[in-house]
Write a protein that holds these residues in place. Structure first.
Motif, PDB file in Angstrom:
ATOM      1  N   HIS A 102      49.261  50.141  29.648  1.00 44.14           N
ATOM      2  CA  HIS A 102      47.889  50.611  29.837  1.00 44.14           C
ATOM      3  C   HIS A 102      47.047  50.398  28.582  1.00 44.14           C
ATOM      4  N   ALA A 103      47.672  50.514  27.397  1.00 45.44           N
ATOM      5  CA  ALA A 103      46.932  50.263  26.156  1.00 45.44           C
ATOM      6  C   ALA A 103      46.611  48.788  25.990  1.00 45.44           C
ATOM      7  N   ILE A 104      47.451  47.921  26.542  1.00 43.48           N
ATOM      8  CA  ILE A 104      47.250  46.471  26.424  1.00 43.48           C
ATOM      9  C   ILE A 104      46.200  45.962  27.417  1.00 43.48           C
ATOM     10  N   TYR A 105      46.032  46.642  28.532  1.00 47.74           N
ATOM     11  CA  TYR A 105      45.131  46.163  29.586  1.00 47.74           C
ATOM     12  C   TYR A 105      43.755  45.746  29.053  1.00 47.74           C
ATOM     13  N   PRO A 106      43.055  46.566  28.238  1.00 42.46           N
ATOM     14  CA  PRO A 106      41.742  46.130  27.767  1.00 42.46           C
ATOM     15  C   PRO A 106      41.794  44.938  26.818  1.00 42.46           C
ATOM     16  N   ILE A 107      42.946  44.662  26.243  1.00 40.76           N
ATOM     17  CA  ILE A 107      43.078  43.460  25.400  1.00 40.76           C
ATOM     18  C   ILE A 107      43.116  42.215  26.286  1.00 40.76           C
ATOM     19  N   VAL A 108      43.845  42.313  27.386  1.00 41.98           N
ATOM     20  CA  VAL A 108      43.989  41.169  28.302  1.00 41.98           C
ATOM     21  C   VAL A 108      42.779  41.022  29.208  1.00 41.98           C
ATOM     22  N   HIS A 109      42.212  42.154  29.635  1.00 39.95           N
ATOM     23  CA  HIS A 109      41.058  42.152  30.544  1.00 39.95           C
ATOM     24  C   HIS A 109      39.901  42.935  29.895  1.00 39.95           C
ATOM     25  N   PRO A 110      39.304  42.380  28.846  1.00 39.09           N
ATOM     26  CA  PRO A 110      38.296  43.146  28.096  1.00 39.09           C
ATOM     27  C   PRO A 110      37.032  43.470  28.889  1.00 39.09           C
ATOM     28  N   ASP A 111      36.755  42.707  29.929  1.00 42.63           N
ATOM     29  CA  ASP A 111      35.513  42.913  30.678  1.00 42.63           C
ATOM     30  C   ASP A 111      35.724  43.624  32.011  1.00 42.63           C
ATOM     31  N   VAL A 112      36.941  44.118  32.224  1.00 45.52           N
ATOM     32  CA  VAL A 112      37.259  44.767  33.500  1.00 45.52           C
ATOM     33  C   VAL A 112      37.713  46.196  33.232  1.00 45.52           C
ATOM     34  N   ALA A 113      36.999  47.149  33.779  1.00 47.87           N
ATOM     35  CA  ALA A 113      37.382  48.546  33.603  1.00 47.87           C
ATOM     36  C   ALA A 113      38.651  48.842  34.400  1.00 47.87           C
ATOM     37  N   LEU A 114      39.545  49.609  33.793  1.00 50.49           N
ATOM     38  CA  LEU A 114      40.779  49.975  34.467  1.00 50.49           C
ATOM     39  C   LEU A 114      40.586  51.284  35.209  1.00 50.49           C
ATOM     40  N   HIS A 115      40.729  51.223  36.534  1.00 49.16           N
ATOM     41  CA  HIS A 115      40.662  52.425  37.348  1.00 49.16           C
ATOM     42  C   HIS A 115      42.100  52.835  37.671  1.00 49.16           C
ATOM     43  N   PHE A 116      42.527  53.941  37.111  1.00 44.04           N
ATOM     44  CA  PHE A 116      43.914  54.373  37.282  1.00 44.04           C
ATOM     45  C   PHE A 116      44.210  54.660  38.750  1.00 44.04           C
ATOM     46  N   GLU A 117      45.293  54.060  39.243  1.00 46.08           N
ATOM     47  CA  GLU A 117      45.715  54.305  40.619  1.00 46.08           C
ATOM     48  C   GLU A 117      47.229  54.474  40.643  1.00 46.08           C
ATOM     49  N   TYR A 118      47.693  55.320  41.544  1.00 41.66           N
ATOM     50  CA  TYR A 118      49.142  55.468  41.721  1.00 41.66           C
ATOM     51  C   TYR A 118      49.667  54.294  42.523  1.00 41.66           C
ATOM     52  N   SER A 119      50.946  53.970  42.291  1.00 46.48           N
ATOM     53  CA  SER A 119      51.544  52.832  43.001  1.00 46.48           C
ATOM     54  C   SER A 119      51.552  53.063  44.513  1.00 46.48           C
ATOM     55  N   THR A 120      51.634  54.331  44.935  1.00 46.56           N
ATOM     56  CA  THR A 120      51.607  54.626  46.369  1.00 46.56           C
ATOM     57  C   THR A 120      50.277  54.267  47.005  1.00 46.56           C
ATOM     58  N   THR A 121      49.232  54.199  46.168  1.00 49.69           N
ATOM     59  CA  THR A 121      47.889  53.863  46.672  1.00 49.69           C
ATOM     60  C   THR A 121      47.648  52.362  46.696  1.00 49.69           C
ATOM     61  N   LYS A 122      47.974  51.714  45.587  1.00 45.55           N
ATOM     62  CA  LYS A 122      47.621  50.297  45.480  1.00 45.55           C
ATOM     63  C   LYS A 122      48.764  49.359  45.858  1.00 45.55           C
ATOM     64  N   GLY A 123      49.991  49.857  45.978  1.00 43.94           N
ATOM     65  CA  GLY A 123      51.109  49.001  46.317  1.00 43.94           C
ATOM     66  C   GLY A 123      51.437  48.043  45.173  1.00 43.94           C
TER      67      GLY A 123
END
Length: 339
Positions: free
Chosen positions: A313-334
């Motif tokens: 989760h800390a790396i996500y903004p490094i890889v996707h700097p222009d995309v906001a991370l919306h936290f979702e549980y795996s049961t929701t997003k698969g």
């Protein structure tokens, strides 16, 4: 660039924590390349104790190390990780575009937005006993780990050492081996008391011979085929133990290797990280699992799993700097499609 592998995250270490990091990165649509010095996926779980049960993995009252690795590989498989085994990462540099450039001992060049070091306590290898000509027997009659207990059925086995590995395998192999002799320099063993008691009970029943106070002195045999192990006391008294197999369990020699020169912040062979993100002192480089240290750290696989999620989760903004991370549980997003 010819021969260059481009990815989102380079994971150093293919043990259980590194494998779960592949899954966590994949859930966030980040691609992974995994590098390990060993020739097989699984780290110490496969190299040292594949058949031993692990009792503190959630939802598994008991699971063998090999089975745990199989399940982690299957869990990571949908994200198609690129495994680069039998090599270690030797160099780290930063490109002009901010990516990290890693070079391996096999000549691979990996360009990644971030790096996760999940290398246990570093690259490791067995502490070999100083016996003349032992190299000729290694892999045929001398083994530093037990991959499959069944391989030793009907064999005359000599085990050297006084720690948990030596005592655990003495007790286990007594069920299948023709004979088991345990060589140790002193009567007191450093293993779990309950297991030592089981070994001593088997010795009293004649199923294990405890050979103390002796040390390994020489190997006898030809063409890599062992016939006997010679042992000696400090007074020079010697014995020959008939043997088909020698298992020396003198622990592991562990070192961070080139990683120690990367300016990460090393404390007694461990990498100091920020507890909430597992970030090191080098931007874009994270450390998880046994190699990482911080106040309150527990060296448990399950804590390493948690660290894998935090690092991803800390790396996500490094890889996707222009995309906001919306936290979702795996049961929701698969399971998202691999990038």
């Amino acid at each position: 660039m010819s021969g260059t592998i481009e990815t989102d995250v380079c994971i150093i270490g293919a043990g259980p924590v590194g494998l779960f990091a592949v899954f966590e990165c994949g859930m966030l649509k980040m691609r992974s390349v995994v590098v390990d010095a060993l020739d097989a996926i699984g780290g110490q779980c496969i190299a040292l104790y594949p058949e031993k049960p692990i009792y503190d993995i959630p939802a598994h009252p008991a699971i063998s190390a090999a089975s745990l690795i199989e399940r982690l590989i299957a869990q990571a498989a949908p994200f198609r990780p690129d495994y680069r085994l039998g090599r270690r990462v030797e160099t780290l540099a930063r490109e002009a575009d901010g990516r990290l450039r890693l070079g391996t001992s096999a000549g691979d060049v990996i360009l990644a937005r971030a790096v996760i070091i999940a290398a246990g306590a570093g690259a490791f290898g067995p502490n070999r006993p100083p016996l003349a000509g032992i190299e000729a027997f290694e892999g045929r009659s001398v083994f530093y780990a037990v991959q499959r207990r069944e391989d030793f059925r009907g064999k005359r086995v000599v085990i050297a050492g006084g720690g948990d590995s030596a005592v655990d395998w003495a007790v286990s192999l007594a069920e299948v081996a023709a004979s088991v002799a345990v060589v140790h320099r002193r009567p007191k063993f450093r293993a779990a008391p309950e297991t030592v008691s089981r070994m001593e009970a088997l010795a009293q029943a004649g199923r294990i011979e405890i050979v103390v106070p002796y040390q390994l002195a020489a190997l006898h045999g030809e063409g890599g085929v062992l016939e006997a192990v010679e042992v000696a006391t400090l007074k020079g008294e010697t014995r020959r133990l008939p043997a088909d197999v020698l298992l020396p369990f003198f622990g592991l020699s562990m070192e961070l290797g080139p990683i120690a020169t990367w300016g990460l912040g090393i404390d007694r062979n461990h990498i100091v990280v920020e507890p909430s993100t597992c970030a090191t002192g080098v931007p874009g480089v994270f450390a998880i699992g046994d190699v990482a240290t911080y106040p309150g750290k527990l060296k448990l696989i399950l804590q390493g799993f948690s660290e894998a999620a935090m690092a991803a989760h800390a790396i996500y903004p490094i890889v996707h700097p222009d995309v906001a991370l919306h936290f979702e549980y795996s049961t929701t997003k698969g399971i998202p499609a691999a990038a």
